[in-house]
Design an enzyme around this catalytic site. Structure first.
Site, PDB file in Angstrom:
ATOM      1  N   GLU A  82       0.839  -1.219   0.000  1.00  0.00           N
ATOM      2  CA  GLU A  82       0.000   0.000   0.000  1.00  0.00           C
ATOM      3  C   GLU A  82       0.870   1.264   0.000  1.00  0.00           C
ATOM      4  O   GLU A  82       0.525   2.268   0.616  1.00  0.00           O
ATOM      5  CB  GLU A  82      -0.979  -0.004   1.181  1.00  0.00           C
ATOM      6  CG  GLU A  82      -2.006  -1.122   1.052  1.00  0.00           C
ATOM      7  CD  GLU A  82      -3.096  -1.066   2.098  1.00  0.00           C
ATOM      8  OE1 GLU A  82      -3.379   0.026   2.623  1.00  0.00           O
ATOM      9  OE2 GLU A  82      -3.681  -2.132   2.373  1.00  0.00           O
TER      10      GLU A  82
HETATM   11  C1  LIG Z   1       2.237  -9.531   0.741  1.00  0.00           C
HETATM   12  C2  LIG Z   1       2.014  -8.541  -0.355  1.00  0.00           C
HETATM   13  C3  LIG Z   1       0.720  -8.157  -0.669  1.00  0.00           C
HETATM   14  C4  LIG Z   1       0.498  -7.262  -1.728  1.00  0.00           C
HETATM   15  N1  LIG Z   1      -0.796  -6.961  -2.096  1.00  0.00           N
HETATM   16  C5  LIG Z   1      -1.006  -6.233  -3.225  1.00  0.00           C
HETATM   17  C6  LIG Z   1      -2.333  -6.066  -3.759  1.00  0.00           C
HETATM   18  O1  LIG Z   1      -3.318  -6.532  -3.185  1.00  0.00           O
HETATM   19  N2  LIG Z   1      -2.473  -5.384  -4.923  1.00  0.00           N
HETATM   20  C7  LIG Z   1      -1.410  -4.851  -5.581  1.00  0.00           C
HETATM   21  O2  LIG Z   1      -1.609  -4.246  -6.633  1.00  0.00           O
HETATM   22  N3  LIG Z   1      -0.143  -4.979  -5.099  1.00  0.00           N
HETATM   23  C8  LIG Z   1       0.085  -5.654  -3.955  1.00  0.00           C
HETATM   24  N4  LIG Z   1       1.358  -5.815  -3.468  1.00  0.00           N
HETATM   25  C9  LIG Z   1       2.451  -5.121  -4.113  1.00  0.00           C
HETATM   26  C10 LIG Z   1       3.037  -4.001  -3.264  1.00  0.00           C
HETATM   27  O3  LIG Z   1       2.129  -2.935  -3.215  1.00  0.00           O
HETATM   28  C11 LIG Z   1       4.396  -3.655  -3.868  1.00  0.00           C
HETATM   29  O4  LIG Z   1       5.295  -4.631  -3.387  1.00  0.00           O
HETATM   30  C12 LIG Z   1       4.881  -2.283  -3.513  1.00  0.00           C
HETATM   31  O5  LIG Z   1       4.099  -1.328  -4.167  1.00  0.00           O
HETATM   32  C13 LIG Z   1       6.343  -2.073  -3.916  1.00  0.00           C
HETATM   33  O6  LIG Z   1       6.586  -2.497  -5.214  1.00  0.00           O
HETATM   34  P1  LIG Z   1       7.824  -3.467  -5.529  1.00  0.00           P
HETATM   35  O7  LIG Z   1       7.783  -4.561  -4.533  1.00  0.00           O
HETATM   36  O8  LIG Z   1       7.786  -3.809  -6.938  1.00  0.00           O
HETATM   37  O9  LIG Z   1       9.089  -2.609  -5.188  1.00  0.00           O
HETATM   38  P2  LIG Z   1       9.839  -1.496  -6.143  1.00  0.00           P
HETATM   39  O10 LIG Z   1       8.839  -0.540  -6.614  1.00  0.00           O
HETATM   40  O11 LIG Z   1      10.625  -2.265  -7.136  1.00  0.00           O
HETATM   41  O12 LIG Z   1      10.765  -0.852  -5.066  1.00  0.00           O
HETATM   42  C14 LIG Z   1      11.905  -1.498  -4.506  1.00  0.00           C
HETATM   43  C15 LIG Z   1      12.509  -0.522  -3.489  1.00  0.00           C
HETATM   44  O13 LIG Z   1      12.880   0.694  -4.146  1.00  0.00           O
HETATM   45  C16 LIG Z   1      12.226   1.797  -3.539  1.00  0.00           C
HETATM   46  N5  LIG Z   1      11.857   2.767  -4.564  1.00  0.00           N
HETATM   47  C17 LIG Z   1      11.154   2.541  -5.702  1.00  0.00           C
HETATM   48  N6  LIG Z   1      11.007   3.681  -6.397  1.00  0.00           N
HETATM   49  C18 LIG Z   1      11.619   4.646  -5.677  1.00  0.00           C
HETATM   50  C19 LIG Z   1      11.819   6.043  -5.883  1.00  0.00           C
HETATM   51  N7  LIG Z   1      11.339   6.702  -6.937  1.00  0.00           N
HETATM   52  N8  LIG Z   1      12.489   6.726  -4.941  1.00  0.00           N
HETATM   53  C20 LIG Z   1      12.972   6.108  -3.850  1.00  0.00           C
HETATM   54  N9  LIG Z   1      12.823   4.804  -3.604  1.00  0.00           N
HETATM   55  C21 LIG Z   1      12.154   4.068  -4.514  1.00  0.00           C
HETATM   56  C22 LIG Z   1      11.008   1.209  -2.853  1.00  0.00           C
HETATM   57  O14 LIG Z   1      10.547   2.021  -1.804  1.00  0.00           O
HETATM   58  C23 LIG Z   1      11.554  -0.127  -2.379  1.00  0.00           C
HETATM   59  O15 LIG Z   1      12.242   0.052  -1.189  1.00  0.00           O
HETATM   60  C24 LIG Z   1       1.599  -6.706  -2.427  1.00  0.00           C
HETATM   61  C25 LIG Z   1       2.894  -7.091  -2.076  1.00  0.00           C
HETATM   62  C26 LIG Z   1       3.124  -8.004  -1.076  1.00  0.00           C
HETATM   63  C27 LIG Z   1       4.529  -8.428  -0.786  1.00  0.00           C
END
Ligand SMILES: Cc1cc2nc3c(=O)[nH]c(=O)nc-3n(C[C@H](O)[C@H](O)[C@H](O)COP(=O)(O)OP(=O)(O)OC[C@H]3O[C@@H](n4cnc5c(N)ncnc54)[C@H](O)[C@@H]3O)c2cc1C
Length: 632
Positions: free
Chosen positions: A436
């Site tokens: 979220e």
């Molecule tokens: C258990 C679980 C439940 C989930 N449920 C849902 C759901 O119901 N629906 C849904 O759509 N998604 C869901 N997600 C996805 C979740 O919302 C994403 O994991 C989250 O948005 C982060 O995306 P990512 O994991 O791809 O990380 P990335 O976006 O790849 O980020 C990796 C790291 O880089 C940092 N980062 C990225 N961009 C920047 C920036 N511009 N500046 C600084 N730091 C940055 C992030 O903060 C993070 O620390 C779920 C994930 C999990 C693990």
């Protein structure tokens, strides 16, 4: 060991400008730019502590509270009798009987209007319900939250047509599970480049959906899902690669669960990869309009964001209880461990910050219930602060319980010991800083709003791409604006006897009043100092946001303490807790102010560039590659 000098020298620059520009443009276009109602946090960033907006603490509508009470009592009974968090964790499954039981008492339609079969209760009651469930089992609570905070009901209530509401809300209220599918393998925090597509059919009657969504919570057990997908560029549709939102039924042909995902914690949630192959989605299932899907997703997340802080607060209460009991019972070195200062410091902090967590979440929910204020920044702040604080507190609680903190509840039970589930709580709490909206993205979201008023006045002045004429005009406008604004951020009385009605807490409010002006000045100084590059100074922006968050913590703690004191004047314990929370927050604020501009950011960033360039790979020698089998 390989010599450090053999490493590649030149650190690469980050993402290509075109990708970054595109992402930024898409994020900007999906941003909620209008502030139709006042916002406490926005005004705080502007240097005004508008205490009148939150003090006296808004009270819950008594009629709504009376309607909520029997539901909450039933829920409490049901959860105590039927929900076993350890069993869910062990079995990695929430039984159907639990979900059905929750559905019977209306827990899947708490905020859905009564006209559509829901309970029509407020955010405050919703938070309380989620806290009851989360205190027992975070996985079970996640079913309710993924369904109601971000699943079909929220976007449908906000943006659905009457027909869509009539068709889907009664189903959602009766317990048909729903989910929210935005994330993809290549698209997490930055949804601009999503690959899922929805092509209109030649007759325009439906869209053909193709793609894969990752980590959809509730997905594998859901009946209805909101799916965000790219739709074609068309005249009249905003954006060069518009994103639209659809209600998709899991039973439709072409929808499949490609994988059920497993995680470190929240073992009982249902979460998976959803695959869509030539799924025919009727045009009637388009939500809000073509090209509005990303905005819809972001508004949905903004609206649903208070649930997670409610979870964190419920869990923190459990950490406090576990820590208090163990600190009093366990004797080492001739005294209960809670009497040794190192443990006492943790215990006192857990109590104070649990109080602050409750204060913030109660206040934000009450503000949202009133409807007169925009609480999107307070909700984001609570998501950020509570998820990070919850993680710190569970860590402290585990430490207080020593080896037993690390042991599973089942293992403790086997020896006849109290099966305190801190080990599970710690695993469950980690995700809160990721989903979220990650902590980093929450800070950027809030920072964007913190600087927004300045960008409106002086944005063109510091934009190197703006034509000279526009920059000069902006300079004149900014000079006139800041000639009044800036001195105003020095003036103002934030000292005795102001805020005397807060009694012994008045000093904390006066501090918040003074520091809010200092914060506004610091934001202004950061803009002048870094100009357009401020956006890249995420550590600076992060400190600014953290100061704002802690100022809200101070205000909320004091306002909440006064509310509780009014209700029960002989009990001063809320004042003691608020005082502790404020003292801790003030220390953090002062540290952050000291470090806004005088810090080690540049050096650390240089190190990071070196890491990316492979300068220090010798330090990794002897480690095994963790990504075996991925071909990397
Ligand atoms: C258990 C679980 C439940 C989930 N449920 C849902 C759901 O119901 N629906 C849904 O759509 N998604 C869901 N997600 C996805 C979740 O919302 C994403 O994991 C989250 O948005 C982060 O995306 P990512 O994991 O791809 O990380 P990335 O976006 O790849 O980020 C990796 C790291 O880089 C940092 N980062 C990225 N961009 C920047 C920036 N511009 N500046 C600084 N730091 C940055 C992030 O903060 C993070 O620390 C779920 C994930 C999990 C693990």
């Amino acid at each position: 060991m390989t010599s450090a000098t053999t490493a590649a020298p030149a650190p690469p620059e980050p993402a290509t400008p075109t990708n970054a520009d595109h992402s930024r443009a898409v994020a900007e276009s999906a941003r909620q730019t209008r502030w139709e109602r006042r916002s406490f946090m926005k005004e705080l960033f502007g240097g005004r502590l508008s205490l009148g907006l939150i003090h006296p603490h808004p009270e819950q509508d008594p009629e709504e509270a009376a309607r909520a009470a029997p539901f909450l009592e039933r829920l409490e009974r049901f959860v105590a009798e039927e929900v076993d968090g350890d069993a869910v964790d062990r079995d990695r499954h929430v039984p159907d009987s639990v979900l059905e039981g929750l559905a019977r008492i209306g827990a899947f339609g708490i905020k859905i209007p009564r006209a559509y079969g829901g309970l029509g209760l407020s955010q405050l009651s919703y938070n309380r319900a989620l806290a009851i469930v989360a205190g027992r089992c975070a996985s079970t609570a996640a079913f309710l939250s993924a369904h109601q905070s971000i699943g079909v009901p929220t976007p449908l209530v906000l943006f659905g047509t009457d027909e869509q509401k009539r068709r889907y809300l009664p189903r959602a209220a009766s317990g048909e599970l729903s989910a929210f599918a935005l994330t993809e393998a290549m698209v997490g925090s930055d949804p601009a480049n999503m690959a899922t597509v929805a092509e209109p059919s030649p007759d325009g009657a439906h869209f053909v959906l193709n793609g894969e969504k990752l980590w959809t919570t509730n997905g594998p057990r859901a009946q209805i899902v909101v799916v965000m997908a790219r739709t074609p560029t068309r005249p009249g549709v905003k954006g060069s690669r518009p994103i639209s939102a659809f209600i998709v039924e899991m039973a439709w042909e072409g929808v499949e669960v490609a994988q059920e995902c497993r995680f470190m914690g929240l073992n009982g949630i249902s979460n998976g990869v959803l695959r869509f192959r030539d799924v025919r989605v009727p045009r009637e299932n388009l939500l809000w309009g073509e090209g509005k899907g990303l905005k819809l997703a972001l508004i949905t997340l903004n609206t649903g964001r208070l649930a997670l802080p409610a979870f964190c607060t419920a869990s923190a209460r459990g950490y406090l209880r576990a820590s208090r009991e163990w600190s009093g019972d366990r004797e080492q070195w001739g005294a209960p461990i809670g009497r040794h200062d190192a443990v006492a410091q943790k215990l006192g902090r857990i109590a104070a910050e649990t109080f602050a967590m409750e204060a913030v979440v109660e206040l934000a929910a009450a503000m949202s219930g009133q409807g007169a204020l925009d609480i999107r920044l307070e909700a984001a702040m609570a998501k950020l602060w509570h998820s990070e604080k919850g993680w710190e507190l569970v860590n402290e609680a585990v430490q207080i319980r020593g080896g037993r903190g690390y042991e599973t509840a089942d293992s403790l039970r086997e020896r006849g010991e109290d099966p305190v589930p801190l080990e599970r709580n710690l695993r469950d709490a980690r995700i809160n800083m990721i989903f979220e909206g990650t902590s980093e993205i929450m800070r950027l979201f809030m920072a964007r709003e913190a600087v927004d008023d300045h960008l409106a006045v002086a944005g063109a002045m510091i934009d190197p791409r703006a034509p000279t004429g526009r920059r000069v005009a902006a300079l004149v406008r900014a000079a006139a604006h800041y000639a009044i604004w800036y001195p105003g951020r020095w003036l103002g009385w934030g000292r005795w006897p102001r805020y005397g009605d807060f009694g012994s807490l008045a000093g904390h409010i006066r501090y918040a009043d003074r520091r809010s002006r200092k914060l506004a000045r610091a934001i202004f100084h950061a803009m002048i100092r870094f100009g357009p590059r401020l956006e890249e100074r995420q550590a600076v922006l992060g400190r600014i946001v953290d100061i704002g968050a802690d100022l809200f913590v101070i205000a909320a703690s004091c306002v909440r303490a006064m509310q509780l004191l009014r209700a029960n004047p002989s009990d001063r314990t809320p004042v003691e807790l608020a005082d502790g929370a404020c003292r801790l927050a003030r220390r953090r604020i002062d540290d952050n102010f000291r470090r806004i501009f005088r810090n080690e950011d540049r050096r650390i960033r240089q190190l990071a560039r070196g890491v990316l360039a492979g300068r220090y790979t010798w330090l990794e020698e002897g480690t095994t590659r963790m990504a075996e089998g991925t071909g990397r």
